[in-house]
Design an enzyme around this catalytic site. Structure first.
Site, PDB file in Angstrom:
ATOM      1  N   ASP A   1       0.681  -1.242   0.231  1.00  0.00           N
ATOM      2  CA  ASP A   1      -0.021  -0.065   0.022  1.00  0.00           C
ATOM      3  C   ASP A   1       0.752   1.252   0.009  1.00  0.00           C
ATOM      4  OD1 ASP A   1      -2.493  -0.957  -0.205  1.00  0.00           O
ATOM      5  OD2 ASP A   1      -3.133  -0.344   1.630  1.00  0.00           O
TER       6      ASP A   1
ATOM      7  N   ASP B   1       3.072  -9.281   9.342  1.00  0.00           N
ATOM      8  CA  ASP B   1       3.476  -8.076   8.994  1.00  0.00           C
ATOM      9  C   ASP B   1       4.666  -7.913   8.428  1.00  0.00           C
ATOM     10  OD1 ASP B   1       0.822  -7.133   9.745  1.00  0.00           O
ATOM     11  OD2 ASP B   1       1.306  -6.413  11.822  1.00  0.00           O
TER      12      ASP B   1
ATOM     13  N   ASP C   1       7.375  -6.688   9.184  1.00  0.00           N
ATOM     14  CA  ASP C   1       8.590  -6.711  10.171  1.00  0.00           C
ATOM     15  C   ASP C   1       8.875  -7.945  10.595  1.00  0.00           C
ATOM     16  OD1 ASP C   1       6.344  -5.868  11.773  1.00  0.00           O
ATOM     17  OD2 ASP C   1       7.751  -5.416  13.565  1.00  0.00           O
TER      18      ASP C   1
ATOM     19  N   ASP D   1      -7.998  -6.976  13.285  1.00  0.00           N
ATOM     20  CA  ASP D   1      -7.776  -8.250  13.736  1.00  0.00           C
ATOM     21  C   ASP D   1      -8.671  -8.651  14.714  1.00  0.00           C
ATOM     22  OD1 ASP D   1      -6.824  -6.363  15.385  1.00  0.00           O
ATOM     23  OD2 ASP D   1      -4.692  -6.963  15.184  1.00  0.00           O
TER      24      ASP D   1
END
Length: 704
Positions: free
Chosen positions: A286, A345, A347, A439
């Site tokens: 994004d 994600d 990281d 989530d």
């Protein structure tokens, strides 16, 4: 430590060989031999007594002992001087940092540093209320100091006379009248409602403490009985041996402008130990930064050339933020060919056997919708802020998530490092963009549909903690405003759902009200407002066990999952109370929909990866021969210049609410000295210092 002095090149010498034992608080000296060959031995203890070993000790030994004592004192003085030097250096550095903050004049009033979803009007009003309490406390402190100098104390005959007899003339007479009216006002009209509010917060505090204690007991029982989820089939069979137990898995990596970490996450996912024909990796980008977009796309193309089944998807419009990104990816036509989806994600770095340790739990367990793994942190020791976060999250995973998973088969999805059954996602209604905690939203809706969750405490996924207070503050604001938004939206669905009464009660009373609403409410109200006010209104009291003993016990329980962090138990207690300001503001904002509470801001990463783990991960997977690609030099130059520009734009700031509360608590600590309240004084003093350090942004990453 055994210092010995040798005069090389001389046959004879003066002095005595000595063993100096530096034992705190006592010290001792053992004389081993004398220069004249005598075998006298005696010990000098810290109390000044001597124990003689041998007979015929000479008077000259006493003079030598005096010299030995002098050496010990010099050694202790040297150590004390070293400590004082370290403290002085730290004090100078701290003063220099404070001077830079004040000289720069950058505060949290600008929009760039404000947490997402925090209404500027609400922020200003909240800050104004804190300032009102501060100025009121300063005024009352002046009143109380003047009254103390006059000898007017509660319960004394002088004060009783002051309340019933007319005041004298002059300035002191006017002051006597005002103070008498103030004492009567606070005792009759202010103290009762303040005491009622204090008692209410204490009850909520005890309920929440009991909840935490029960969770800790549940975790202890899990460890004692060695309870853990066991898959029906422990090892996934290899297709080459005739087995067909490798289901189709879709792996998604949502990211946005994360130039620091994209390589390590893509490399880790591409090295997952799973047949290439049964896995597809989606990089969901994004990014609105052209340089970041180019780098990520090049990385994907390079992995494609190395045989990885990986695709790159980019959205021009970032609608719905992360939830919209995941929803868009799930609408692809080829998703129907896959049974499970793993989400990481940008990281996060899963180990190569991540899928082999999570997917088997779905075997012959058709009611299982989610398998969640634990987070591990590559930068938990970077600074004090990351150490305190590590304590909090270790308790969250090992106690809260594990206990709820074992006994209730439900917990909040952490948004990453988890594997979903795609059928469960579709049955729950898919990803929705209605809150900033997508989530938790999907987890609650799946739970209402009857799906069960499993938490694996022994499966870890590496990730990063935010290193700056500004990034952590924004993250916490989103994490505490989103649940209140979700609670308002999900309440009718929870009431109408077909799940059992106890599951509904757990969702409403424990999951939402107690842990998401009551906790930030009483933490801020009790310890940041009521406690300092009781110093100026002594008719309302908070007992010492509320101020000290119960919070210390809860902090001790919270730190048990991270025993190496035990030296940070006091900073942890103080910091949790300090963060209650941000959490309380976020909770109010989300509950009453104040401001743009639906903005989703990516937490800044530093790019601290565990390269050793990545290289070992590659060695375990010989099919993949590379860890990360190297972009062309032109792209690297662009990235370096942009990173330098961004680093120049990063600043440490002054946080006004935290700073105002620091002065409020320090003022209340001065007032507590007048009434000789020891525990209250020390708590207010250290809590005020904690707010001061956070308000000056001295706890996290320091930008020169």
């Amino acid at each position: 430590m055994a210092p010995s002095f040798h005069w090389w090149g001389k046959d004879d010498y003066r002095g005595t060989s000595v063993i100096v034992k530096m034992e705190n608080p006592n010290w001792s000296i053992s004389e081993m031999s004398s220069p004249d060959g005598d075998s006298n031995e005696y010990d000098v203890d810290g109390g000044g007594g001597r124990e003689f070993a041998g007979v015929g000790a000479r008077k000259s030994g006493r003079g030598k002992n005096a010299k030995q004592i002098t050496w010990v004192l010099l050694l202790k003085a040297h150590r004390a001087a070293g400590c004082l030097t370290s403290l002085a250096t730290a004090a100078v550095g701290l003063a220099s940092a404070v001077r830079r903050r004040v000289a720069a004049g950058r505060t949290d009033s600008d929009a760039a540093s404000s947490p997402p979803g925090e209404n500027p009007v609400l922020r200003t009003r909240f800050y104004s209320c804190i300032k009102l309490f501060l100025w009121l406390s300063v005024l009352l402190l002046g009143f109380e100091v003047a009254a103390y100098l006059k000898g007017w104390h509660l319960g004394t005959a002088e004060l009783q006379r002051l309340l019933v007899m007319p005041a004298s003339f002059g300035a002191w007479g006017l002051f006597e009248t005002l103070y008498a009216e103030w004492v009567q006002l606070r005792s009759e009209y202010i103290a009762p409602p303040l005491q009622f509010l204090a008692n209410t917060c204490v009850i909520l505090f005890l309920i929440q403490s009991a909840d935490r204690l029960i969770l800790c007991l549940g975790c202890f029982w899990i460890r004692f009985k060695k309870i853990q989820p066991v898959p029906m089939q422990a090892v996934v069979k290899d297709p080459e041996s005739g087995g067909e137990d490798f289901p189709m898995v879709l792996v998604q990596i949502p990211m946005c402008n994360e130039k620091e970490v994209y390589q390590q996450s893509i490399a880790a996912v591409c090295n997952l130990d799973w047949p290439r024909s049964n896995i597809l990796i989606q990089v969901l980008d994004d990014s609105d930064d052209p340089t970041a977009r180019t780098m990520i796309e090049e990385e994907v193309e390079n992995w494609q050339l190395n045989g990885a089944r990986i695709v790159y998807r980019h959205r021009v419009l970032r609608e719905g933020y992360k939830a919209g990104n995941l929803k868009s990816a799930m609408n692809c036509g080829y998703v129907k060919d896959y049974e499970f989806v793993a989400i990481f994600d940008a990281d996060f770095q899963p180990s190569p056997d991540f899928l082999k340790r999570t997917i088997p739990h779905f075997k012959e367990n058709d009611e299982l919708g989610l398998v969640q793994a634990r987070w591990a942190f590559v930068n938990k020791g970077e600074n004090l802020l990351t150490r305190l976060q590590n304590i909090n999250l270790c308790f969250h995973f090992e106690v809260e998530q594990q206990v709820n998973g074992v006994y209730l088969n439900f917990f909040g999805f952490n948004g990453t490092a988890g594997v979903w059954r795609i059928k469960a996602l579709e049955d729950a209604g898919g990803w929705l963009e209605r809150t900033t905690v997508e989530d938790m939203d999907i987890a609650v809706r799946a739970h209402l549909k009857g799906w069960k969750f499993i938490f694996l405490n022994d499966v870890e996924c590496l990730c990063e903690l935010p290193e700056s207070y500004e990034a952590y503050r924004k993250q916490q604001h989103r994490w505490h405003s989103g649940p209140m938004q979700l609670f308002r939206l999900c309440m009718p669905d929870i009431v109408r759902s077909k799940i059992g009464f106890w599951k509904k009660s757990n969702l409403i009373l424990l999951f939402f009200l107690l842990r998401k609403l009551i906790l930030p409410f009483y933490s801020f109200t009790l310890f940041c407002i009521i406690l300092p006010m009781t110093m100026f209104i002594p008719e309302a009291e908070l007992p010492a066990w509320v101020v000290c003993y119960v919070p210390a016990t809860m902090s001790f329980l919270s730190i048990l999952p991270a025993p190496r962090s035990f030296p940070f138990i006091v900073p942890y207690l103080l910091f949790e109370n300090t963060m209650s300001v941000t959490k309380f503001s976020a909770m109010i904002s989300g509950l009453f929909q104040l401001g743009s509470a639906y903005e989703w801001v990516v937490t800044k990463k530093s790019g601290r990866s565990s390269e050793g783990d990545l290289f070992s991960l590659v060695k375990k997977e010989p099919k993949q021969q590379r860890v990360a690609s190297v972009p062309d030099l032109e792209t690297v130059a662009k990235v370096e210049s942009q990173l330098k520009k961004e680093s120049k734009q990063k600043h440490n700031r002054i946080y006004r609410k935290e700073l105002a509360l620091a002065f409020l608590l320090l003022t209340a600590s001065l007032r507590s000295l007048l009434s000789a309240q020891g525990i209250h004084f020390y708590f207010l003093l250290f809590q005020g210092i904690s707010f001061l350090l956070v308000g000056l942004d001295l706890i996290g990453e320091q930008i020169e």
